[in-house]
Design an enzyme around this catalytic site. Structure first.
Site, PDB file in Angstrom:
ATOM      1  N   ASP A 282       0.855  -1.174   0.000  1.00  0.00           N
ATOM      2  CA  ASP A 282       0.000   0.000   0.000  1.00  0.00           C
ATOM      3  C   ASP A 282       0.899   1.235   0.000  1.00  0.00           C
ATOM      4  O   ASP A 282       2.071   1.157   0.391  1.00  0.00           O
ATOM      5  CB  ASP A 282      -0.885  -0.028   1.251  1.00  0.00           C
ATOM      6  CG  ASP A 282      -1.674   1.244   1.434  1.00  0.00           C
ATOM      7  OD1 ASP A 282      -2.408   1.636   0.508  1.00  0.00           O
ATOM      8  OD2 ASP A 282      -1.550   1.854   2.511  1.00  0.00           O
ATOM      9  N   ARG A 283       0.358   2.361  -0.427  1.00  0.00           N
ATOM     10  CA  ARG A 283       1.193   3.568  -0.492  1.00  0.00           C
ATOM     11  C   ARG A 283       1.010   4.442   0.754  1.00  0.00           C
ATOM     12  O   ARG A 283       1.818   4.402   1.671  1.00  0.00           O
ATOM     13  CB  ARG A 283       0.863   4.363  -1.775  1.00  0.00           C
ATOM     14  CG  ARG A 283       1.943   5.376  -2.157  1.00  0.00           C
ATOM     15  CD  ARG A 283       1.477   6.327  -3.243  1.00  0.00           C
ATOM     16  NE  ARG A 283       0.605   7.367  -2.685  1.00  0.00           N
ATOM     17  CZ  ARG A 283       0.062   8.350  -3.409  1.00  0.00           C
ATOM     18  NH1 ARG A 283       0.255   8.398  -4.722  1.00  0.00           N
ATOM     19  NH2 ARG A 283      -0.714   9.267  -2.824  1.00  0.00           N
ATOM     20  N   ASP A 284      -0.070   5.211   0.801  1.00  0.00           N
ATOM     21  CA  ASP A 284      -0.258   6.202   1.866  1.00  0.00           C
ATOM     22  C   ASP A 284      -0.426   5.518   3.220  1.00  0.00           C
ATOM     23  O   ASP A 284      -1.264   4.636   3.391  1.00  0.00           O
ATOM     24  CB  ASP A 284      -1.469   7.080   1.569  1.00  0.00           C
ATOM     25  CG  ASP A 284      -1.340   7.810   0.234  1.00  0.00           C
ATOM     26  OD1 ASP A 284      -0.208   8.144  -0.149  1.00  0.00           O
ATOM     27  OD2 ASP A 284      -2.372   8.039  -0.417  1.00  0.00           O
TER      28      ASP A 284
ATOM     29  N   CYS B 150     -11.406  -2.927  -8.740  1.00  0.00           N
ATOM     30  CA  CYS B 150     -10.060  -2.616  -8.253  1.00  0.00           C
ATOM     31  C   CYS B 150     -10.043  -1.766  -6.982  1.00  0.00           C
ATOM     32  O   CYS B 150      -8.975  -1.539  -6.409  1.00  0.00           O
ATOM     33  CB  CYS B 150      -9.237  -1.935  -9.348  1.00  0.00           C
ATOM     34  SG  CYS B 150      -9.980  -0.460 -10.080  1.00  0.00           S
ATOM     35  N   ARG B 151     -11.208  -1.288  -6.545  1.00  0.00           N
ATOM     36  CA  ARG B 151     -11.238  -0.494  -5.317  1.00  0.00           C
ATOM     37  C   ARG B 151     -11.142  -1.445  -4.127  1.00  0.00           C
ATOM     38  O   ARG B 151     -11.974  -2.343  -3.949  1.00  0.00           O
ATOM     39  CB  ARG B 151     -12.520   0.333  -5.250  1.00  0.00           C
ATOM     40  CG  ARG B 151     -12.645   1.228  -4.014  1.00  0.00           C
ATOM     41  CD  ARG B 151     -13.914   2.088  -4.137  1.00  0.00           C
ATOM     42  NE  ARG B 151     -14.252   2.745  -2.894  1.00  0.00           N
ATOM     43  CZ  ARG B 151     -13.764   3.905  -2.481  1.00  0.00           C
ATOM     44  NH1 ARG B 151     -12.875   4.548  -3.240  1.00  0.00           N
ATOM     45  NH2 ARG B 151     -14.141   4.446  -1.344  1.00  0.00           N
TER      46      ARG B 151
ATOM     47  N   CYS C 104     -16.283  -0.774  -9.518  1.00  0.00           N
ATOM     48  CA  CYS C 104     -15.150  -1.375 -10.209  1.00  0.00           C
ATOM     49  C   CYS C 104     -14.682  -2.610  -9.443  1.00  0.00           C
ATOM     50  O   CYS C 104     -15.161  -2.897  -8.354  1.00  0.00           O
ATOM     51  CB  CYS C 104     -13.999  -0.357 -10.326  1.00  0.00           C
ATOM     52  SG  CYS C 104     -13.304   0.118  -8.726  1.00  0.00           S
TER      53      CYS C 104
ATOM     54  N   HIS D 138     -11.191   5.111  -9.020  1.00  0.00           N
ATOM     55  CA  HIS D 138     -12.650   5.133  -9.053  1.00  0.00           C
ATOM     56  C   HIS D 138     -13.291   5.416  -7.697  1.00  0.00           C
ATOM     57  O   HIS D 138     -12.660   5.272  -6.649  1.00  0.00           O
ATOM     58  CB  HIS D 138     -13.174   3.786  -9.575  1.00  0.00           C
ATOM     59  CG  HIS D 138     -12.563   3.368 -10.856  1.00  0.00           C
ATOM     60  ND1 HIS D 138     -11.765   2.243 -10.972  1.00  0.00           N
ATOM     61  CD2 HIS D 138     -12.601   3.930 -12.095  1.00  0.00           C
ATOM     62  CE1 HIS D 138     -11.360   2.126 -12.223  1.00  0.00           C
ATOM     63  NE2 HIS D 138     -11.845   3.132 -12.919  1.00  0.00           N
TER      64      HIS D 138
ATOM     65  N   ALA E 174      -9.009   7.585  -4.922  1.00  0.00           N
ATOM     66  CA  ALA E 174     -10.327   8.118  -5.252  1.00  0.00           C
ATOM     67  C   ALA E 174     -10.331   9.637  -5.348  1.00  0.00           C
ATOM     68  O   ALA E 174     -11.333  10.218  -5.772  1.00  0.00           O
ATOM     69  CB  ALA E 174     -11.349   7.662  -4.215  1.00  0.00           C
TER      70      ALA E 174
ATOM     71  N   TYR F 164      -5.785  13.249   1.177  1.00  0.00           N
ATOM     72  CA  TYR F 164      -5.553  13.288  -0.264  1.00  0.00           C
ATOM     73  C   TYR F 164      -4.364  14.187  -0.584  1.00  0.00           C
ATOM     74  O   TYR F 164      -4.339  15.361  -0.207  1.00  0.00           O
ATOM     75  CB  TYR F 164      -6.793  13.801  -0.992  1.00  0.00           C
ATOM     76  CG  TYR F 164      -7.950  12.844  -0.984  1.00  0.00           C
ATOM     77  CD1 TYR F 164      -7.875  11.617  -1.635  1.00  0.00           C
ATOM     78  CD2 TYR F 164      -9.129  13.160  -0.318  1.00  0.00           C
ATOM     79  CE1 TYR F 164      -8.935  10.724  -1.624  1.00  0.00           C
ATOM     80  CE2 TYR F 164     -10.201  12.277  -0.312  1.00  0.00           C
ATOM     81  CZ  TYR F 164     -10.097  11.068  -0.960  1.00  0.00           C
ATOM     82  OH  TYR F 164     -11.143  10.182  -0.956  1.00  0.00           O
TER      83      TYR F 164
ATOM     84  N   GLU G 199       0.726   9.480   6.006  1.00  0.00           N
ATOM     85  CA  GLU G 199      -0.694   9.647   5.708  1.00  0.00           C
ATOM     86  C   GLU G 199      -1.090  11.092   6.010  1.00  0.00           C
ATOM     87  O   GLU G 199      -1.046  11.531   7.154  1.00  0.00           O
ATOM     88  CB  GLU G 199      -1.523   8.679   6.561  1.00  0.00           C
ATOM     89  CG  GLU G 199      -3.019   8.885   6.471  1.00  0.00           C
ATOM     90  CD  GLU G 199      -3.535   8.720   5.057  1.00  0.00           C
ATOM     91  OE1 GLU G 199      -4.064   9.713   4.525  1.00  0.00           O
ATOM     92  OE2 GLU G 199      -3.420   7.619   4.500  1.00  0.00           O
TER      93      GLU G 199
END
Length: 202
Positions: free
Chosen positions: A17-19, A115-116, A113, A100, A62, A28, A25
């Site tokens: 995972d990134r954030d 992929c979320r 979707c 998405h 998102a 956005y 964190e």
């Protein structure tokens, strides 16, 4: 048969995972100055590189659907991230993201979707494109949805206590239908655990 660490035709990967996992964190990220790698993130990725694991980012973004930043900004940010890691001797092999949201924004970004997170579409795409054996792979993240994504495809999961990890564990951990395979203080400790466990204990 589980062939973790002993794949011949397919490869094993650690999906990060990134954030909240490799960078701070902050909500956005809409300005590149907001992106700050954890001090230990590059070391964790270098360890994976050295041990022969594919290292893949899987991140829900998102903010694109919500109109907070354009997809072109995310592309630029990931180029910046790759450059910063490269300067520190660390390599990300691939990046997958979900832009998405099911109810926010405009088409084509507003949609249901696969992929979320916790849906496993990003992992399945990586498996197809990178020849990855998901049953021999690991997902590391700071949210229960990261764990759910891993469990949906038979991958192992590690929860890190950075980002939202500590908060989600304390608030909801007892109610999770499945627990992570391991809990680590941060991504470096998570990677050290993965490397120590492979190839014989999965």
């Amino acid at each position: 048969m589980n062939n973790f660490g002993n794949t011949q035709q397919c490869r094993r990967a650690v999906f990060l995972d990134r954030d909240g996992t490799i960078n701070e964190e902050v909500g956005y990220i809409s300005d590149s100055a907001q992106f700050r790698l954890f001090d230990y993130a590059a070391e964790a990725i270098r360890l994976l590189n050295k041990a022969g694991w594919l290292t893949v980012i899987v991140t829900s973004q998102a903010g694109i659907a919500r109109g907070i930043f354009p997809e072109s900004f995310l592309t630029s940010l990931h180029e910046q991230m790759q450059l910063e890691l490269s300067r520190l001797g660390a390599t990300i092999d691939a990046i997958y993201y979900c832009p998405h949201h099911p109810t926010e924004g405009e088409v084509p970004y507003r949609r249901e979707c696969d992929c979320r997170k916790p849906k496993p579409g990003m992992l399945k795409r990586a498996a197809d494109e990178l020849n990855v054996d998901l049953s021999a792979s690991v997902v590391i993240g700071d949210r229960f949805r990261d764990l759910g994504m891993a469990q949906a495809v038979g991958a192992r999961s590690v929860l890190v206590l950075t980002g939202y990890g500590q908060e989600e564990l304390e608030r909801d951990g007892n109610d999770w239908p499945q627990q992570p395979d391991h809990i680590a203080k941060n991504v470096l400790e998570a990677v050290q655990w993965v490397i120590k466990q492979s190839p014989t204990k999965f």
